[in-house]
Design an enzyme around this catalytic site. Structure first.
Site, PDB file in Angstrom:
ATOM      1  N   ASN A   1     -21.059 -26.256 -47.087  1.00 45.55           N
ATOM      2  CA  ASN A   1     -20.354 -27.448 -46.596  1.00 45.55           C
ATOM      3  C   ASN A   1     -20.782 -28.705 -47.358  1.00 45.55           C
ATOM      4  O   ASN A   1     -19.959 -29.545 -47.716  1.00 45.55           O
ATOM      5  CB  ASN A   1     -20.658 -27.688 -45.117  1.00 45.55           C
ATOM      6  CG  ASN A   1     -20.076 -26.624 -44.215  1.00 45.55           C
ATOM      7  OD1 ASN A   1     -19.252 -25.824 -44.649  1.00 45.55           O
ATOM      8  ND2 ASN A   1     -20.499 -26.608 -42.962  1.00 45.55           N
TER       9      ASN A   1
ATOM     10  N   SER B   1     -31.261 -15.565 -45.546  1.00 45.04           N
ATOM     11  CA  SER B   1     -31.679 -16.731 -44.759  1.00 45.04           C
ATOM     12  C   SER B   1     -31.914 -16.411 -43.266  1.00 45.04           C
ATOM     13  O   SER B   1     -31.474 -17.169 -42.388  1.00 45.04           O
ATOM     14  CB  SER B   1     -30.670 -17.876 -44.917  1.00 45.04           C
ATOM     15  OG  SER B   1     -30.494 -18.218 -46.272  1.00 45.04           O
TER      16      SER B   1
ATOM     17  N   ASP C   1     -21.815 -20.911 -45.705  1.00 48.30           N
ATOM     18  CA  ASP C   1     -22.647 -21.842 -46.478  1.00 48.30           C
ATOM     19  C   ASP C   1     -21.794 -22.669 -47.452  1.00 48.30           C
ATOM     20  O   ASP C   1     -20.728 -22.239 -47.881  1.00 48.30           O
ATOM     21  CB  ASP C   1     -23.698 -21.025 -47.257  1.00 48.30           C
ATOM     22  CG  ASP C   1     -24.855 -21.891 -47.725  1.00 48.30           C
ATOM     23  OD1 ASP C   1     -24.976 -23.046 -47.273  1.00 48.30           O
ATOM     24  OD2 ASP C   1     -25.647 -21.411 -48.570  1.00 48.30           O
TER      25      ASP C   1
ATOM     26  N   ASN D   1     -32.823 -24.848 -39.891  1.00 44.60           N
ATOM     27  CA  ASN D   1     -32.029 -26.034 -40.210  1.00 44.60           C
ATOM     28  C   ASN D   1     -32.546 -27.318 -39.542  1.00 44.60           C
ATOM     29  O   ASN D   1     -32.125 -28.426 -39.898  1.00 44.60           O
ATOM     30  CB  ASN D   1     -30.542 -25.826 -39.869  1.00 44.60           C
ATOM     31  CG  ASN D   1     -29.823 -24.892 -40.820  1.00 44.60           C
ATOM     32  OD1 ASN D   1     -28.936 -24.130 -40.421  1.00 44.60           O
ATOM     33  ND2 ASN D   1     -30.187 -24.932 -42.101  1.00 44.60           N
TER      34      ASN D   1
HETATM   35  C1  IPE Z   1     -27.856 -20.594 -43.866  1.00 40.67           C
HETATM   36  O1  IPE Z   1     -27.544 -21.630 -44.736  1.00 40.67           O
HETATM   37  C2  IPE Z   1     -27.623 -21.015 -42.469  1.00 40.67           C
HETATM   38  C3  IPE Z   1     -26.237 -21.314 -42.132  1.00 40.67           C
HETATM   39  C4  IPE Z   1     -25.179 -21.090 -42.860  1.00 40.67           C
HETATM   40  C5  IPE Z   1     -26.038 -21.874 -40.833  1.00 40.67           C
HETATM   41  P1  IPE Z   1     -28.678 -22.592 -45.329  1.00 40.67           P
HETATM   42  O2  IPE Z   1     -27.982 -23.509 -46.240  1.00 40.67           O
HETATM   43  O3  IPE Z   1     -29.461 -23.167 -44.218  1.00 40.67           O
HETATM   44  O4  IPE Z   1     -29.607 -21.560 -46.101  1.00 40.67           O
HETATM   45  P2  IPE Z   1     -30.670 -21.798 -47.269  1.00 40.67           P
HETATM   46  O5  IPE Z   1     -31.560 -22.919 -46.826  1.00 40.67           O
HETATM   47  O6  IPE Z   1     -29.901 -22.151 -48.491  1.00 40.67           O
HETATM   48  O7  IPE Z   1     -31.362 -20.478 -47.393  1.00 40.67           O
HETATM   49  C1  IPE Z   2     -23.732 -24.632 -44.264  1.00 35.67           C
HETATM   50  O1  IPE Z   2     -23.554 -25.603 -45.233  1.00 35.67           O
HETATM   51  C2  IPE Z   2     -23.762 -25.212 -42.881  1.00 35.67           C
HETATM   52  C3  IPE Z   2     -25.102 -25.321 -42.298  1.00 35.67           C
HETATM   53  C4  IPE Z   2     -26.196 -24.775 -42.741  1.00 35.67           C
HETATM   54  C5  IPE Z   2     -25.198 -26.105 -41.088  1.00 35.67           C
HETATM   55  P1  IPE Z   2     -24.777 -26.397 -45.867  1.00 35.67           P
HETATM   56  O2  IPE Z   2     -24.986 -27.614 -45.060  1.00 35.67           O
HETATM   57  O3  IPE Z   2     -25.937 -25.513 -46.000  1.00 35.67           O
HETATM   58  O4  IPE Z   2     -24.189 -26.773 -47.286  1.00 35.67           O
HETATM   59  P2  IPE Z   2     -24.952 -26.740 -48.662  1.00 35.67           P
HETATM   60  O5  IPE Z   2     -25.566 -25.383 -48.795  1.00 35.67           O
HETATM   61  O6  IPE Z   2     -25.977 -27.817 -48.597  1.00 35.67           O
HETATM   62  O7  IPE Z   2     -23.888 -26.999 -49.665  1.00 35.67           O
HETATM   63 MG    MG Z   3     -26.652 -24.299 -47.461  1.00 29.93          MG
END
Ligand code: IPE
Ligand code: IPE
Ligand code: MG
Length: 234
Positions: free
Chosen positions: A18, A185, A16, A64
């Site tokens: 990115n 999650s 998580d 997602n």
């Molecule tokens: C969890 O991250 C899923 C992945 C890392 C692929 P999210 O960013 O989607 O999770 P929430 O929404 O903060 O719980």
């Molecule tokens: C995790 O990073 C990757 C995916 C869920 C695809 P995020 O895209 O959730 O990054 P943040 O949490 O918004 O920083």
């Molecule tokens: Mg995230």
């Protein structure tokens, strides 16, 4: 505190942060995802170097899809590109790759790439790499229950585990989540029943092999009791 040198057999990571990694640098979220994939490759290499048995990485959840279409499209393209021509690289390291999750909503092109790479690497004997993509643990459990029912099997823990997408891997020993969020999650709910949890503030693109070592060292200090009493004689 006593520690042991035992390597976890199965590490699972919620990759998580990115988006926040990119935002902090004034860059678009897509850039963070790109860096996230670069880092995934780095961590996979390192995990195979240290002879980890199983690594399960959460790349895209069934939730997602709620993100803007532009971002979802970018993530689909990213996995598509990264699954192209990687069988020889995986062979070099003897890694078996499985993409775990639901097929629903994935393009035919992506599905056939997944099938191809899984088939090509299925006899590799080194690390098992599970990429959780379009994955949701509650769906996985429902799927397993349906299989038991359809096959007229008793509803038991052992039977259910036969149908989990992570079959062939032991339960998760160490679960890591990056980026300062303290939730699961919908990831591997069954498999983490007795996992040790490790949370770090570091965003995924910055989570280096050194950080992984730190998590493993922390894990080695834990006293896993499974409801019993300590064997460490504290
Ligand atoms: C969890 O991250 C899923 C992945 C890392 C692929 P999210 O960013 O989607 O999770 P929430 O929404 O903060 O719980
Ligand atoms: C995790 O990073 C990757 C995916 C869920 C695809 P995020 O895209 O959730 O990054 P943040 O949490 O918004 O920083
Ligand atoms: Mg995230």
């Amino acid at each position: 505190m006593k520690s042991n040198n035992e390597l976890p057999s199965h590490i699972a990571i919620i990759m998580d942060g990115n988006g926040r990694w990119a935002k902090k640098r004034g860059l678009p979220r897509s850039f963070g995802h790109k860096k996230g994939v670069d880092n995934l490759i780095k961590i996979v290499r390192y995990s195979s170097d240290i002879k980890l048995k199983c690594l399960t990485l959460f790349a895209f959840s069934t939730e997602n899809w709620k993100r803007p279409k532009e971002e979802v499209d970018y993530l689909m393209q990213l996995i598509n590109d990264n699954l192209t021509d990687i069988d020889s690289k995986l062979k070099e390291r003897d890694i078996r790759l499985r993409v775990i999750g639901e097929e629903t909503n994935l393009s035919q092109e992506l599905l056939s790439k997944i099938k191809y790479i899984e088939e090509k690497t299925k006899d590799n004997q080194g690390m098992i790499l599970n990429i959780a993509f379009n994955y949701g643990s509650r769906d996985e459990i429902i799927h397993a229950v349906k299989e038991m029912v359809n096959n007229n099997e008793q509803i038991t823990k052992d039977n259910l585990e036969k149908y989990l997408y992570t079959k062939g891997c032991p339960p998760v020993d160490l679960l890591i989540r990056t980026s300062k969020e303290y939730r699961i999650s919908n990831f591997l709910l069954w498999q983490i029943a007795y996992s040790e949890f490790y949370f770090t503030n570091v965003y995924w693109p910055s989570f280096s092999p050194k950080q992984l070592d730190k998590a493993i060292k922390e894990y080695q200090k834990r006293d896993r009791r499974y409801g019993g009493l300590s064997k460490k004689g504290k």
